[in-house]
Design a protein around this motif. Structure first.
Motif, mmCIF file in Angstrom:
data_model
loop_
_atom_site.group_PDB
_atom_site.id
_atom_site.type_symbol
_atom_site.label_atom_id
_atom_site.label_comp_id
_atom_site.label_asym_id
_atom_site.label_seq_id
_atom_site.Cartn_x
_atom_site.Cartn_y
_atom_site.Cartn_z
ATOM 1 N N GLY A 35 0.993 -1.150 0.131
ATOM 2 C CA GLY A 35 0.172 0.044 0.039
ATOM 3 C C GLY A 35 0.517 0.914 -0.128
ATOM 4 N N ALA A 36 2.062 1.238 0.404
ATOM 5 C CA ALA A 36 3.144 2.037 -0.314
ATOM 6 C C ALA A 36 2.792 3.292 -1.227
ATOM 7 C CB ALA A 36 4.573 2.198 -0.448
ATOM 8 N N THR A 37 2.861 4.702 -1.226
ATOM 9 C CA THR A 37 2.672 5.765 -1.959
ATOM 10 C C THR A 37 3.914 5.333 -3.137
ATOM 11 O OG1 THR A 37 3.764 7.652 -0.741
ATOM 12 C CG2 THR A 37 1.406 7.059 -0.461
ATOM 13 N N ALA A 63 11.514 6.604 -1.646
ATOM 14 C CA ALA A 63 12.331 7.041 -0.502
ATOM 15 C C ALA A 63 13.263 5.457 -0.508
ATOM 16 C CB ALA A 63 11.502 7.811 0.425
ATOM 17 N N ALA A 64 11.960 4.766 -0.417
ATOM 18 C CA ALA A 64 13.497 3.601 0.101
ATOM 19 C C ALA A 64 14.020 2.666 -0.752
ATOM 20 C CB ALA A 64 12.250 2.471 0.186
ATOM 21 N N ALA A 65 14.046 3.030 -2.221
ATOM 22 C CA ALA A 65 15.011 2.341 -3.539
ATOM 23 C C ALA A 65 16.400 3.318 -2.759
ATOM 24 C CB ALA A 65 14.410 2.580 -4.791
ATOM 25 N N PHE A 66 16.225 4.825 -2.904
ATOM 26 C CA PHE A 66 17.470 5.767 -2.464
ATOM 27 C C PHE A 66 17.115 6.418 -1.781
ATOM 28 C CE2 PHE A 66 15.053 5.723 -7.043
ATOM 29 C CZ PHE A 66 16.290 5.232 -7.640
ATOM 30 N N GLY A 67 17.453 5.689 -0.521
ATOM 31 C CA GLY A 67 17.190 6.172 0.907
ATOM 32 C C GLY A 67 18.869 6.332 1.570
ATOM 33 N N ALA A 68 19.497 6.272 0.361
ATOM 34 C CA ALA A 68 21.264 6.953 1.168
ATOM 35 C C ALA A 68 21.069 8.368 1.030
ATOM 36 C CB ALA A 68 22.239 5.513 0.110
ATOM 37 N N LEU A 69 20.299 8.743 -0.128
ATOM 38 C CA LEU A 69 19.988 9.856 -0.303
ATOM 39 C C LEU A 69 19.251 10.845 0.494
ATOM 40 C CD1 LEU A 69 18.572 10.037 -4.409
ATOM 41 C CD2 LEU A 69 21.328 10.257 -3.515
#
Length: 135
Positions: free
Chosen positions: A109-111, A117-123
């Motif tokens: 159910g994530a937007t 943000a999860a994929a590019f969390g290092a940013l």
């Protein structure tokens, strides 16, 4: 003839002016007599010529190509992968990828912003926001 033209000819035709185009030879010889830089270029080209002549080139053993062709022809269809195995390998790869994705913990159910943000969390948050604004 200027030194740049001389250098181009030495690079193209080597260190023996006799191999140069006939129209250029007389001027080249004159330049070599008068210009130490031209002499040095000609000597360098001659040294390269000598190195190339002395390089040993060993031909392959006699019959090597025939042996390679015979070995390849002998293998024939027996060594070719069967289409069934290729399909099974592709299906296994797909299953592993789907399983890894399933167990990675992404909330169904994530937007889009949360997934991004999860994929590019290092940013940093500012960088993620900037990327989302550009999208």
């Amino acid at each position: 003839m200027d030194i740049k033209r001389f250098e181009a000819l030495a690079d193209a035709y080597g260190g023996e002016i006799a191999r140069w185009p006939e129209a250029e030879r007389a001027e080249a010889l004159t330049l070599v007599e008068r210009n130490p830089a031209a002499r040095a270029l000609l000597e360098d080209a001659a040294a390269l010529d000598a190195a190339l002549r002395s390089a040993a080139v060993t031909p392959p053993p006699t019959g090597l190509s025939d042996k390679i062709i015979a070995d390849g022809a002998g293998a024939g269809a027996a060594s070719a992968p069967q289409p069934r195995w290729a399909a099974m390998a592709a299906a296994l790869t797909l299953a592993i990828g789907l399983g890894a994705g399933w167990f990675a913990g992404t909330d169904p159910g994530a937007t889009d912003a949360e997934i991004f943000a999860a994929a590019f969390g290092a940013l940093g948050d500012d960088e993620v926001s900037a990327l989302l604004e550009d999208a």
